[in-house]
Design an enzyme around this catalytic site. Structure first.
Site, PDB file in Angstrom:
ATOM      1  N   LYS A  72       4.297  48.549   2.524  1.00 30.53           N
ATOM      2  CA  LYS A  72       3.126  47.694   2.575  1.00 30.53           C
ATOM      3  C   LYS A  72       3.433  46.311   2.026  1.00 30.53           C
ATOM      4  O   LYS A  72       2.634  45.384   2.159  1.00 30.53           O
ATOM      5  CB  LYS A  72       1.993  48.294   1.710  1.00 30.53           C
ATOM      6  CG  LYS A  72       1.562  49.666   2.097  1.00 30.53           C
ATOM      7  CD  LYS A  72       0.598  50.214   1.037  1.00 30.53           C
ATOM      8  CE  LYS A  72       0.438  51.686   1.210  1.00 30.53           C
ATOM      9  NZ  LYS A  72      -0.106  52.321  -0.010  1.00 30.53           N
ATOM     10  N   GLY A  73       4.594  46.180   1.399  1.00 31.75           N
ATOM     11  CA  GLY A  73       4.904  44.973   0.634  1.00 31.75           C
ATOM     12  C   GLY A  73       4.922  43.686   1.433  1.00 31.75           C
ATOM     13  O   GLY A  73       4.722  42.604   0.884  1.00 31.75           O
ATOM     14  N   GLU A  99      10.375  41.567   5.449  1.00 29.85           N
ATOM     15  CA  GLU A  99      10.422  42.345   4.205  1.00 29.85           C
ATOM     16  C   GLU A  99       9.852  41.515   3.051  1.00 29.85           C
ATOM     17  O   GLU A  99       9.878  40.286   3.101  1.00 29.85           O
ATOM     18  CB  GLU A  99      11.878  42.709   3.874  1.00 29.85           C
ATOM     19  CG  GLU A  99      12.250  44.144   4.150  1.00 29.85           C
ATOM     20  CD  GLU A  99      11.641  45.155   3.185  1.00 29.85           C
ATOM     21  OE1 GLU A  99      10.628  44.859   2.519  1.00 29.85           O
ATOM     22  OE2 GLU A  99      12.185  46.266   3.104  1.00 29.85           O
ATOM     23  N   ASP A 100       9.405  42.205   2.009  1.00 29.41           N
ATOM     24  CA  ASP A 100       8.949  41.497   0.810  1.00 29.41           C
ATOM     25  C   ASP A 100      10.142  41.067  -0.042  1.00 29.41           C
ATOM     26  O   ASP A 100      10.229  39.928  -0.479  1.00 29.41           O
ATOM     27  CB  ASP A 100       7.970  42.363  -0.008  1.00 29.41           C
ATOM     28  CG  ASP A 100       8.510  43.759  -0.324  1.00 29.41           C
ATOM     29  OD1 ASP A 100       9.621  44.130   0.135  1.00 29.41           O
ATOM     30  OD2 ASP A 100       7.815  44.503  -1.049  1.00 29.41           O
ATOM     31  N   ASP A 124      16.471  43.866  -2.694  1.00 22.41           N
ATOM     32  CA  ASP A 124      16.901  44.101  -4.079  1.00 22.41           C
ATOM     33  C   ASP A 124      18.350  44.611  -4.012  1.00 22.41           C
ATOM     34  O   ASP A 124      19.278  43.820  -3.885  1.00 22.41           O
ATOM     35  CB  ASP A 124      15.913  45.104  -4.687  1.00 22.41           C
ATOM     36  CG  ASP A 124      16.112  45.331  -6.167  1.00 22.41           C
ATOM     37  OD1 ASP A 124      16.709  44.477  -6.830  1.00 22.41           O
ATOM     38  OD2 ASP A 124      15.670  46.378  -6.683  1.00 22.41           O
ATOM     39  N   LYS A 136      17.119  39.297  -4.642  1.00 15.45           N
ATOM     40  CA  LYS A 136      17.691  39.368  -5.988  1.00 15.45           C
ATOM     41  C   LYS A 136      19.185  39.588  -5.854  1.00 15.45           C
ATOM     42  O   LYS A 136      19.657  40.730  -5.903  1.00 15.45           O
ATOM     43  CB  LYS A 136      17.123  40.590  -6.738  1.00 15.45           C
ATOM     44  CG  LYS A 136      15.775  40.427  -7.349  1.00 15.45           C
ATOM     45  CD  LYS A 136      15.476  41.697  -8.168  1.00 15.45           C
ATOM     46  CE  LYS A 136      14.015  41.949  -8.290  1.00 15.45           C
ATOM     47  NZ  LYS A 136      13.705  43.299  -8.821  1.00 15.45           N
ATOM     48  N   PHE A 154      11.619  42.325 -12.567  1.00 11.38           N
ATOM     49  CA  PHE A 154      10.653  43.031 -11.720  1.00 11.38           C
ATOM     50  C   PHE A 154       9.473  42.109 -11.452  1.00 11.38           C
ATOM     51  O   PHE A 154       8.828  41.629 -12.379  1.00 11.38           O
ATOM     52  CB  PHE A 154      10.180  44.319 -12.383  1.00 11.38           C
ATOM     53  CG  PHE A 154       9.435  45.212 -11.435  1.00 11.38           C
ATOM     54  CD1 PHE A 154      10.118  46.050 -10.571  1.00 11.38           C
ATOM     55  CD2 PHE A 154       8.044  45.189 -11.385  1.00 11.38           C
ATOM     56  CE1 PHE A 154       9.433  46.858  -9.674  1.00 11.38           C
ATOM     57  CE2 PHE A 154       7.352  45.991 -10.482  1.00 11.38           C
ATOM     58  CZ  PHE A 154       8.053  46.831  -9.627  1.00 11.38           C
ATOM     59  N   VAL A 155       9.211  41.856 -10.177  1.00 12.36           N
ATOM     60  CA  VAL A 155       8.148  40.916  -9.816  1.00 12.36           C
ATOM     61  C   VAL A 155       6.985  41.626  -9.125  1.00 12.36           C
ATOM     62  O   VAL A 155       7.132  42.741  -8.611  1.00 12.36           O
ATOM     63  CB  VAL A 155       8.678  39.778  -8.908  1.00 12.36           C
ATOM     64  CG1 VAL A 155       9.618  38.869  -9.672  1.00 12.36           C
ATOM     65  CG2 VAL A 155       9.347  40.333  -7.659  1.00 12.36           C
ATOM     66  N   ASP A 215       3.854  45.280  -5.504  1.00  9.86           N
ATOM     67  CA  ASP A 215       2.936  46.057  -6.352  1.00  9.86           C
ATOM     68  C   ASP A 215       3.574  46.553  -7.636  1.00  9.86           C
ATOM     69  O   ASP A 215       4.802  46.580  -7.781  1.00  9.86           O
ATOM     70  CB  ASP A 215       2.433  47.279  -5.582  1.00  9.86           C
ATOM     71  CG  ASP A 215       3.538  48.326  -5.387  1.00  9.86           C
ATOM     72  OD1 ASP A 215       4.646  47.940  -4.955  1.00  9.86           O
ATOM     73  OD2 ASP A 215       3.304  49.513  -5.679  1.00  9.86           O
ATOM     74  N   ARG A 247      -1.069  43.822  -5.400  1.00 10.92           N
ATOM     75  CA  ARG A 247      -0.511  43.257  -4.164  1.00 10.92           C
ATOM     76  C   ARG A 247      -1.280  41.997  -3.758  1.00 10.92           C
ATOM     77  O   ARG A 247      -0.734  41.122  -3.090  1.00 10.92           O
ATOM     78  CB  ARG A 247      -0.599  44.275  -3.016  1.00 10.92           C
ATOM     79  CG  ARG A 247       0.328  45.476  -3.173  1.00 10.92           C
ATOM     80  CD  ARG A 247       0.372  46.262  -1.862  1.00 10.92           C
ATOM     81  NE  ARG A 247       0.887  47.609  -2.028  1.00 10.92           N
ATOM     82  CZ  ARG A 247       2.176  47.930  -2.028  1.00 10.92           C
ATOM     83  NH1 ARG A 247       3.096  47.013  -1.894  1.00 10.92           N
ATOM     84  NH2 ARG A 247       2.545  49.196  -2.165  1.00 10.92           N
TER      85      ARG A 247
HETATM   86  P1  5GP Z   1      16.203  47.840  -2.224  1.00 10.05           P
HETATM   87  O1  5GP Z   1      16.414  49.007  -1.338  1.00 10.05           O
HETATM   88  O2  5GP Z   1      16.632  46.519  -1.608  1.00 10.05           O
HETATM   89  O3  5GP Z   1      16.837  48.044  -3.585  1.00 10.05           O
HETATM   90  O4  5GP Z   1      14.662  47.732  -2.582  1.00 10.05           O
HETATM   91  C1  5GP Z   1      13.712  47.738  -1.627  1.00 10.05           C
HETATM   92  C2  5GP Z   1      12.312  47.938  -2.143  1.00 10.05           C
HETATM   93  O5  5GP Z   1      12.190  48.112  -3.576  1.00 10.05           O
HETATM   94  C3  5GP Z   1      11.499  46.709  -1.833  1.00 10.05           C
HETATM   95  O6  5GP Z   1      11.062  46.673  -0.489  1.00 10.05           O
HETATM   96  C4  5GP Z   1      10.363  46.848  -2.817  1.00 10.05           C
HETATM   97  O7  5GP Z   1       9.383  47.697  -2.295  1.00 10.05           O
HETATM   98  C5  5GP Z   1      10.999  47.504  -4.039  1.00 10.05           C
HETATM   99  N1  5GP Z   1      11.330  46.484  -5.051  1.00 10.05           N
HETATM  100  C6  5GP Z   1      12.556  46.004  -5.362  1.00 10.05           C
HETATM  101  N2  5GP Z   1      12.474  45.074  -6.345  1.00 10.05           N
HETATM  102  C7  5GP Z   1      11.147  44.956  -6.643  1.00 10.05           C
HETATM  103  C8  5GP Z   1      10.414  44.143  -7.583  1.00 10.05           C
HETATM  104  O8  5GP Z   1      10.946  43.320  -8.339  1.00 10.05           O
HETATM  105  N3  5GP Z   1       9.065  44.316  -7.587  1.00 10.05           N
HETATM  106  C9  5GP Z   1       8.414  45.198  -6.778  1.00 10.05           C
HETATM  107  N4  5GP Z   1       7.087  45.278  -6.893  1.00 10.05           N
HETATM  108  N5  5GP Z   1       9.073  45.978  -5.885  1.00 10.05           N
HETATM  109  C10 5GP Z   1      10.426  45.852  -5.817  1.00 10.05           C
END
Ligand code: 5GP
Length: 191
Positions: free
Chosen positions: A58-59, A114-115, A118, A146, A167-168, A174, A180
């Site tokens: 949902k991000g 994508e939001d 990470d 990040k 963490f944002v 969320d 959100r």
């Molecule tokens: P990844 O697979 O790239 O490590 O992370 C993907 C998902 O982790 C993102 O789509 C998001 O939903 C969640 N996520 C990663 N970092 C953050 C953050 O700083 N804040 C929030 N709210 N969600 C995050």
């Protein structure tokens, strides 16, 4: 932004205090630039094949809604739902599609929205999966990145902001499904 007491955002709530990292004005300006870049890149393609903005639920929904309105082309919108398994704070790379797209992607120009990237595991998996559906092209737009956390090489074609390893929350992101709708990006400062 309205404040409850001097300097404290009215949105700030115990037990998840946060500080503003990226203002709503800065987000709006950057999203407009990304929309203009996408418009320029796809203007000559859209007459031959559909251009689909594919939001990852949902991000991405807030970012996607704003981005779409800055793309001056008759694009279409679709969504895909995914969930990661394992520790909620550590991306495992084990991803499941919980809601698939509503129309086939074959032959279409797909821009995944994508939001945040990470570790990169989620988007890496998703792009691999989507590539098997034979889109005409496949690109990635992400509001945030990040790089300090990167474990996968992911090329972000349209990037909003690079952020530190914090963490944002807000503008689609969320904490336990809340915040959100925060109009800016905040950094959680919980000790
Ligand atoms: P990844 O697979 O790239 O490590 O992370 C993907 C998902 O982790 C993102 O789509 C998001 O939903 C969640 N996520 C990663 N970092 C953050 C953050 O700083 N804040 C929030 N709210 N969600 C995050």
């Amino acid at each position: 932004m309205s404040t409850s007491t001097a300097g404290v955002p009215a949105w700030n709530r115990h037990p998840e205090p946060f500080e503003e990292l990226i203002s709503s004005q800065a987000i709006a300006a950057r999203v407009a630039e990304l929309g203009a870049a996408i418009t320029a890149d796809y203007a000559s393609l859209i007459d031959k094949a559909d251009v689909v903005l594919l939001g990852v639920l949902k991000g991405s929904v807030i970012f996607m809604a704003d981005l779409a309105r800055h793309i001056a082309l008759p694009i279409s919108l679709d969504f895909i739902g995914i969930s990661s398994y394992g520790d909620a704070t550590v991306s495992s790379g084990v991803v499941q599609i919980t809601q698939d797209v509503s129309r086939p992607l074959e032959g279409k120009h797909v821009i995944v929205v994508e939001d945040i990237v990470d570790t990169g595991h989620t988007v890496h998996y998703l792009l691999q999966n989507l590539a098997t559906r034979r889109p005409a092209s496949l690109k990635l737009a992400s509001l945030l990145h990040k790089p300090e956390r990167s474990e996968r090489d992911v090329a972000i074609d349209y990037l909003g902001f690079t952020i530190p390893n914090k963490f944002v929350v807000g503008y689609g992101l969320d904490i336990a499904q809340r915040y959100r709708n925060l109009p800016f990006i905040g950094v959680v400062t919980t000790p």
